[in-house]
Structures are given as C-alpha cells and as structure tokens.
Design an enzyme around this catalytic site. Structure first.
Site, PDB file in Angstrom:
ATOM      1  N   SER A   1     -10.116   5.789  -4.841  1.00 16.21           N
ATOM      2  CA  SER A   1     -10.854   6.894  -5.472  1.00 16.21           C
ATOM      3  C   SER A   1     -11.823   7.527  -4.469  1.00 16.21           C
ATOM      4  CB  SER A   1     -11.658   6.382  -6.667  1.00 16.21           C
ATOM      5  OG  SER A   1     -10.814   5.816  -7.632  1.00 16.21           O
TER       6      SER A   1
HETATM    7  N1  SAH Z   1     -10.350   1.236  -7.746  1.00 14.91           N
HETATM    8  C1  SAH Z   1      -9.326   1.235  -6.754  1.00 14.91           C
HETATM    9  C2  SAH Z   1      -8.294   2.339  -6.829  1.00 14.91           C
HETATM   10  C3  SAH Z   1      -7.858   2.811  -8.041  1.00 14.91           C
HETATM   11  S1  SAH Z   1      -6.210   3.458  -8.048  1.00 14.91           S
HETATM   12  C4  SAH Z   1      -9.868   1.356  -5.368  1.00 14.91           C
HETATM   13  O1  SAH Z   1     -11.056   1.587  -5.193  1.00 14.91           O
HETATM   14  O2  SAH Z   1      -9.065   1.211  -4.455  1.00 14.91           O
HETATM   15  C5  SAH Z   1      -5.780   2.771  -9.608  1.00 14.91           C
HETATM   16  C6  SAH Z   1      -5.320   1.338  -9.539  1.00 14.91           C
HETATM   17  O3  SAH Z   1      -5.039   0.928 -10.888  1.00 14.91           O
HETATM   18  C7  SAH Z   1      -4.042   1.156  -8.746  1.00 14.91           C
HETATM   19  O4  SAH Z   1      -4.212   0.114  -7.837  1.00 14.91           O
HETATM   20  C8  SAH Z   1      -3.009   0.827  -9.817  1.00 14.91           C
HETATM   21  O5  SAH Z   1      -1.974   0.000  -9.363  1.00 14.91           O
HETATM   22  C9  SAH Z   1      -3.866   0.132 -10.874  1.00 14.91           C
HETATM   23  N2  SAH Z   1      -3.292   0.138 -12.228  1.00 14.91           N
HETATM   24  C10 SAH Z   1      -2.535   1.102 -12.824  1.00 14.91           C
HETATM   25  N3  SAH Z   1      -2.208   0.731 -14.078  1.00 14.91           N
HETATM   26  C11 SAH Z   1      -2.764  -0.500 -14.275  1.00 14.91           C
HETATM   27  C12 SAH Z   1      -2.764  -1.420 -15.374  1.00 14.91           C
HETATM   28  N4  SAH Z   1      -2.120  -1.175 -16.501  1.00 14.91           N
HETATM   29  N5  SAH Z   1      -3.451  -2.588 -15.222  1.00 14.91           N
HETATM   30  C13 SAH Z   1      -4.114  -2.880 -14.068  1.00 14.91           C
HETATM   31  N6  SAH Z   1      -4.129  -2.059 -12.994  1.00 14.91           N
HETATM   32  C14 SAH Z   1      -3.462  -0.885 -13.097  1.00 14.91           C
END
Ligand code: SAH
Length: 220
Positions: free
Chosen positions: A71
C-alpha cells in the site's frame, strides 16, 4: 536506530517521506515516528539496490509479487491513525503482504496477528520480517473468517478491498474495538471505520476513496 543495510541516506529519505505525510494531513506522532523508523526499502526486494531505494520512500504503491501490491505509505498512515493504536493493543491484520503495515503496528507497541491467503507471500514474509526485527504472529488462512481462536481483538485492519463487511470480523471485535476496512468492488473503494458499541450495536463512518487490490476468497 540504524539497522543493517540501512544508511543515513535512507534515513534522510524517510524523514522526507514523514514530512510529505504531514503535509497530506497525517497528525498522529506515533504513526509518523513508526514510519520514520522503519526501513521500508528492506521490504521491497528491488529497492535493496541503491538505484531503487528512492522508490521505497516515495508515496507510491508497487508490486510485491503474486499480483499483490504494497500500500501507499499515505494509505498505511491513514488506516493506522484511525485505529488509534495504544501500546499492548491486540490487533488483527488481514493481508500481511510484505509486512510493512505489520511493522508499523508492531513499532507502535501493538501485538499483531496477521493473516495472509497467498502461500508464497506468507512464506516469504514469515522469514523476512523477523530478520528486520519484527515478529508478529503469522497465519496462513482466509481473512474473511478472522481468527476465532485468538479473538476478541482491540483493533482490526483490513488491507485488501472487501465486497462487504465480513460478519465473522464484526463478531471478533471487543466492546469499543475499532475496525478499518475498505469496502467496494470497483476500481475505488470507500474506507469504512466501524466501532463496536456493545454486543449488538456498531457505529459506521465512511472516510473517502482509496484503491486496494481485491480481497479474495480461496487460499492459493
Ligand atoms: N498490507 C500489505 C499489502 C496489502 S496487499 C503490505 O503492506 O504489504 C493485500 C494483501 O491482502 C495481499 O497480500 C493479499 O494476498 C492479501 N489478501 C487478499 N485476500 C485475502 C484474504 N481473504 N485473507 C487474507 N489475506 C488476503
């Protein structure tokens, strides 16, 4: 503190990022201090190379593998500020990704339980993050379900766009707990802040538009 592979040049770039976030409206000192302390370039593989380091300290989002993105620092700061983290808070994070948001929460003294649904990212971050000095509890699973065995939580942060507010997450909030979650299925989503008033009542507040990768259903 300067960690290994972190230099005064990186520190300088971080200080500039902190100033930029202040200009964009972030006020919480603890959030700004955390961002000023964390070597963001170590979370992004390519930015270990000096030529890319500046990218790590610009207010931009970029790929972390498996089709996911880290993000924007502003988004991380905005979501974290709204959580009103206190030392010792038990925080559930959905979407570990590269672990940068996780590190911000830990730096602020929270106990973090972080769920990631993509196996490769889960494996990678579980190894990398403790090496940089951050040790949350890592879980490979489905964020829609939360962590019933570790609930209830003081705070919940969702870092992927959810099509609706997952009921299981609402049930895992303590009384007065806050949850920050982007809701929507379009290109842009609405940031929602939920506060649990008591057993059955929740207060909801909408806080502007953001862009997140979609929260997905099945583990992979
Ligand atoms: N906060 C993270 C990035 C967010 S991108 C950072 O700072 O790097 C969103 C993340 O949510 C991704 O890694 C994706 O794989 C995860 N994600 C998507 N759907 C999800 C779910 N149902 N449960 C857990 N994680 C999930």
């Amino acid at each position: 503190m300067i960690k290994r592979d972190d230099t005064y040049r990186h520190l300088g770039m971080r200080n500039q990022l902190v100033e930029e976030l202040k200009r964009k409206g972030i006020k919480n000192e603890a959030v700004l201090r955390a961002i000023g302390n964390i070597p963001r370039h170590l979370f992004i593989e390519e930015s270990k190379f000096t030529a890319f380091a500046e990218k790590a300290y610009s207010d931009i989002a970029f790929p972390i593998g498996a089709g996911q993105t880290i993000s924007h620092p502003y988004t991380v700061a905005f979501q974290t500020e709204l959580l009103e983290i206190k030392k010792g808070d038990k925080v559930l994070e959905i979407g570990t990704g590269c672990g940068y948001q996780t590190a911000v929460l830990l730096e602020m003294g929270a106990k973090v339980f972080s769920i990631e649904r993509i196996k490769s990212l889960y494996e990678k971050t579980r190894v990398l993050l403790p090496k940089i000095g951050y040790s949350p509890r890592f879980f490979y699973g489905d964020g829609y379900k939360g962590l019933p065995f570790h609930a209830p939580f003081d705070k919940i942060i969702v870092t992927a766009a959810a099509p609706y507010i997952p009921k299981d997450l609402l049930l895992q909030m303590k009384e007065n707990a806050r949850m920050i979650i982007p809701i929507g299925e379009g290109v842009e989503q609405t940031m929602n802040l939920l506060t649990r008033k008591n057993g059955t009542e929740f207060e909801k507040c909408e806080l502007g538009k953001f862009k997140f990768v979609p929260m997905l259903n099945d583990k992979s």
